[in-house]
Write an enzyme that holds these catalytic residues in place. Sequence first.
Site, PDB file in Angstrom:
ATOM      1  N   LYS A  22      -2.987  -9.697  -8.201  1.00 56.09           N
ATOM      2  CA  LYS A  22      -1.591  -9.444  -9.163  1.00 56.09           C
ATOM      3  C   LYS A  22      -0.677  -8.525  -8.447  1.00 56.09           C
ATOM      4  CE  LYS A  22      -1.125  -7.864 -13.796  1.00 56.09           C
ATOM      5  NZ  LYS A  22      -1.431  -7.280 -15.168  1.00 56.09           N
ATOM      6  N   LYS A  36      -4.354 -10.203   6.351  1.00 51.86           N
ATOM      7  CA  LYS A  36      -3.254  -9.990   7.461  1.00 51.86           C
ATOM      8  C   LYS A  36      -2.173  -9.220   6.870  1.00 51.86           C
ATOM      9  CE  LYS A  36      -3.086 -14.457   8.775  1.00 51.86           C
ATOM     10  NZ  LYS A  36      -3.162 -15.599   9.571  1.00 51.86           N
ATOM     11  N   GLY A  37      -1.952  -9.247   5.789  1.00 49.81           N
ATOM     12  CA  GLY A  37      -0.665  -8.311   5.276  1.00 49.81           C
ATOM     13  C   GLY A  37       0.519  -9.363   4.702  1.00 49.81           C
ATOM     14  N   GLU A  64       6.022  -7.585   4.533  1.00 47.61           N
ATOM     15  CA  GLU A  64       7.076  -8.067   5.415  1.00 47.61           C
ATOM     16  C   GLU A  64       7.231  -9.450   5.335  1.00 47.61           C
ATOM     17  OE1 GLU A  64       8.441  -5.212   6.610  1.00 47.61           O
ATOM     18  OE2 GLU A  64       7.315  -3.617   7.158  1.00 47.61           O
TER      19      GLU A  64
END
Lengths: 328, 708
Positions: free
Chosen positions: B603, B671-672, B675
């Site tokens: 979410k 992994k993020g 950005e």
Amino acid sequence: MNQFQYVRPAQVPGATKAITNGANTQFLAGGTNLIDLMKMGVVAPEKLVDINNLPLKKIEGNAGGISIGALASNTEVAEHPLIKANYPLLALAINAGASPQLRNMATVGGNLMQRTRCPYFFDTAMPCNKRMPGSGCGALEGYNRMHALFGASDKCIAVNPSDMNVALTALDATVHVSGVKGKRAIKISDFHRLPGQHPELDNTLQKGELITSVDLPASPFNKNVHYLKVRDRTSYAFALVSAAVALNIENNTIQGARLAMGGVAHKPWRLTETEAFLKGKPVSLDVFKQAAQIAMQGAKAYEHNKFKLTLAPNTLLQALKTASGLKA
Amino acid sequence: MKKETIGDSLSRVDGRLKVTGGAKYSGEYDLPGLTYGVLVPATIASGTITAIDSKAALRAPGVVAVITPFNAIKVPGYQPEASTRVKGLKLFNDNQVYFNGQPIALVVADTFERATNAVSLVKATYQAQPFETNFNKNIDKGVSPQNNKDYLRGEAYAYKNAPIKIEQEYTLPSEMHNPMELHVTTAFWTGDDNVTLYTKSQGVISSQRAIANAFQLDPKNVQINSRFVGGAFGSSLRTWPHEVAAVQAAKMLNRPVKLTLTREQMFTLVGYRPHTVQKVGIGATADGKIVGISHESHSQTAVYEEFTERSVNVSRFLYSSPNVNTVYKVVPLNVGVPAPMRGPGEATGSFALESALDELSYALNMDPIELRLKNYADVDEEKNLPWSSKYLKECYQKGADSIGWSNRKAKPGTNNDGEWLVGYGIGCGAFGAYRSRSLAKIKLMPNGTVNIQSATSDIGPGTGTSMVLIAADILKIPAEKIVFELGDSSFPVAPTQGGSATVSSVGSAVHDACVALRQKLNSLAGKPENNTDDIDYAKVLTQNNLPFLEITQESNANEEAKKYSMYSFSAHFAKVHVHPLTGVVKVKNVVAVVDAGKIVSYKTARSQMIGGAVGGIGMAMTEEAVFDDRFGRYVNGNFADYHVPVNADIPQIEAIFINKPDPIINPIGTKGIGEISLIGVAAAVANAVYNATGKRIRELPITPDKLI
């Protein structure tokens, strides 16, 4: 923001007297513009006369049209059944301006008095003849993307930022004012001024005069209307160019037109020659294209607002198409 | 009772606090004797302050002090340039002015309003000097930054000899972070050598070090609290000079000082995405195989500090090419120093590269997705390493299906919906998947609840929510039994929240701490260490006469990771309508597909993807900070005239996750996304506008004037 005195009279004569007596005194209504200007140090009144207790909120139909109290909020006007039915152009224009929160606070009188959004007017570290006469026009050779095409002077090229004013101008409003010397009525076209040699004066109000109501005449322009505002984002942005169009069409013939543009001059820019051209013409793309060109006669652009020479006629053309229901 | 696992859709654990006003932000700490500081900005862009007349300000009601370069105590860490331990502008240390808006004094009063009033009474006199803020005029003065090397693979400018080539320049204006929360620092000293700050920070440990450096204190004697942050986007990655000034003022006055920036000061004092001009050349064979890429970038920086970012790096590895060269230069101007802004240089670079690639696809008469597939990089050709994981092809496919790519017309300006022109565009990106050292402390209480602490931050992604899900998954207990605390420098060390690395770094520490706790409990319960069956934690504590069980775990990047290149990848798709007469663009649909490894908290991850896309739409459509170079001042440095997108600008945004764990980077496989959620959006929109109109906008933002 500077320190200031604050009074809140209950009647119009008390308010106008309070203003007339003060050296640097201003009326406070919704405060959506004045308080910002005070925070930025653009204006620094010694005294504020809060007029919110004055009995100037009524919106009333009358035989000749409608009378809108100066303290009616922008939202109240745009949502009023008589306005929606008889003056839909005004409702469209008001709702194109600012944000719901601002429209809830801002008043009709205050909107008429709204100051320009020229960045040089707003920044006390840069020159502006409107804010500080004689200091020079920062915009003339500066960042003038939002600035005027019509009626500017070498002292000021700022524009009136209001949407409501554009519709009121197209609809032939009358501004009623009251001052210590009595009452008078000012045609909307005479209310706002061109900058000339005195850009510090936005309008023709005399010292101490208070707007009490804005009246609109009975109008056949309640069906084929459109207010088109082109701006850098979809909401909460001032117009690059806007066009208020009201047409009275019978049997595909334009019986009359009321046109004004915003974002192009120091005052709402009424297009009387274009109106005269359209009268009696059929609804057609060719006619509208010609009208849009006539509207641009006398336009003069600066370094950053040349695009308006194209955008303004295009906006008017699109508004004419939408108002008339013309397809293609 | 439900036991949540990694990947679940848990509502924000601090959501209730945030929507009820219970979350206390840095500006909301009311301390005994609190004073209010407001900064006085310079009105020249370069020169020296010759005098400051504070008399009228000091006579104004409630004013406690006016701190200027002429009366400020010295900040001991502010030393001559060569030996300085504090980077950047040294406020009130000397009388130099480097940019318009630089603070020249700090008024402190008993209320914010009285301080604000007194600011208008402070009169400065200057000896002004010539200055430069005009980027284009000074682009030739660009210099190669100290920490940045030009890159070459194969032959430089090889694209020039290719049969089909694109050579274009792409411009981004400066853009402001503009988080909702203003930057606030409240500071107070306890004795001569101990200071506490409530400050807006993306990294309480780095803030602690910065303040300790500035005042030459033992970091243990600097307490940084930043429990809630109302958005930052990179603007609070570092400790700003005015934060040091608040600490300085509190020391001088021996009273707590709360220093709040005004919205207008948010445009000059907390960084921005720098104005950048990029030249991209791409050459290809007639059948679309890229033979050379050149990417040269010039970015603005301050005269007093060099700021760099990775705008050209994406061109080295995103597509397969035997020849690649990149050049990166900065142009020092009389401006405030930039800062990383969400997506940072990678988003800037992606706009240029992905626009150029789109131009190449039209020159080749080739579908933009097909062109990307044709030049798919199966390994990282920059580092010459295999990817730890890469599912960009899947991103293309899922995004194309979702946006309705098959409705795209190859010939621009031929797709109509009533009066409106319709266009589709794609923009891709990559952002390094990072992991750095982090600690977490876990404490099991006798009632079976768990408290976890780490000195990380939450600037909006929902860090606590992710950490609670990781802990619930491993401990096999319901999320509601777990509390995660952050934003306090006394907690175990964690990295600054930036570069999309928090879940990878802090999440790994939480993971490892939970695994260690679980092993310990298994052994206390007499079970094998790797037992995964339920055990009654409270009972284990009681049986072993333990009041609680506490473990602090340190977690570091693994050695194996050095053998791989690790990135998150994205493909953004946009559908736009453009009005041919008025130039108005309506973004009708955005689809964001991301390969970010395993998604920990569905979410909040989805929210991040939507937020990043909104930021990207702002970058594409509305955001631009404009200077008047005659004065060196912004002409739109406020929320009315600097346009962040409003709700009415934002369409339906669909977030799609590939959601396949990366096998290398960390034990969770994540992994993020922070950005990457923005990178590629601006190009997708600009490319869609081209597809709709045939007009290529190479200078953002895409405002109506550019399309008529």
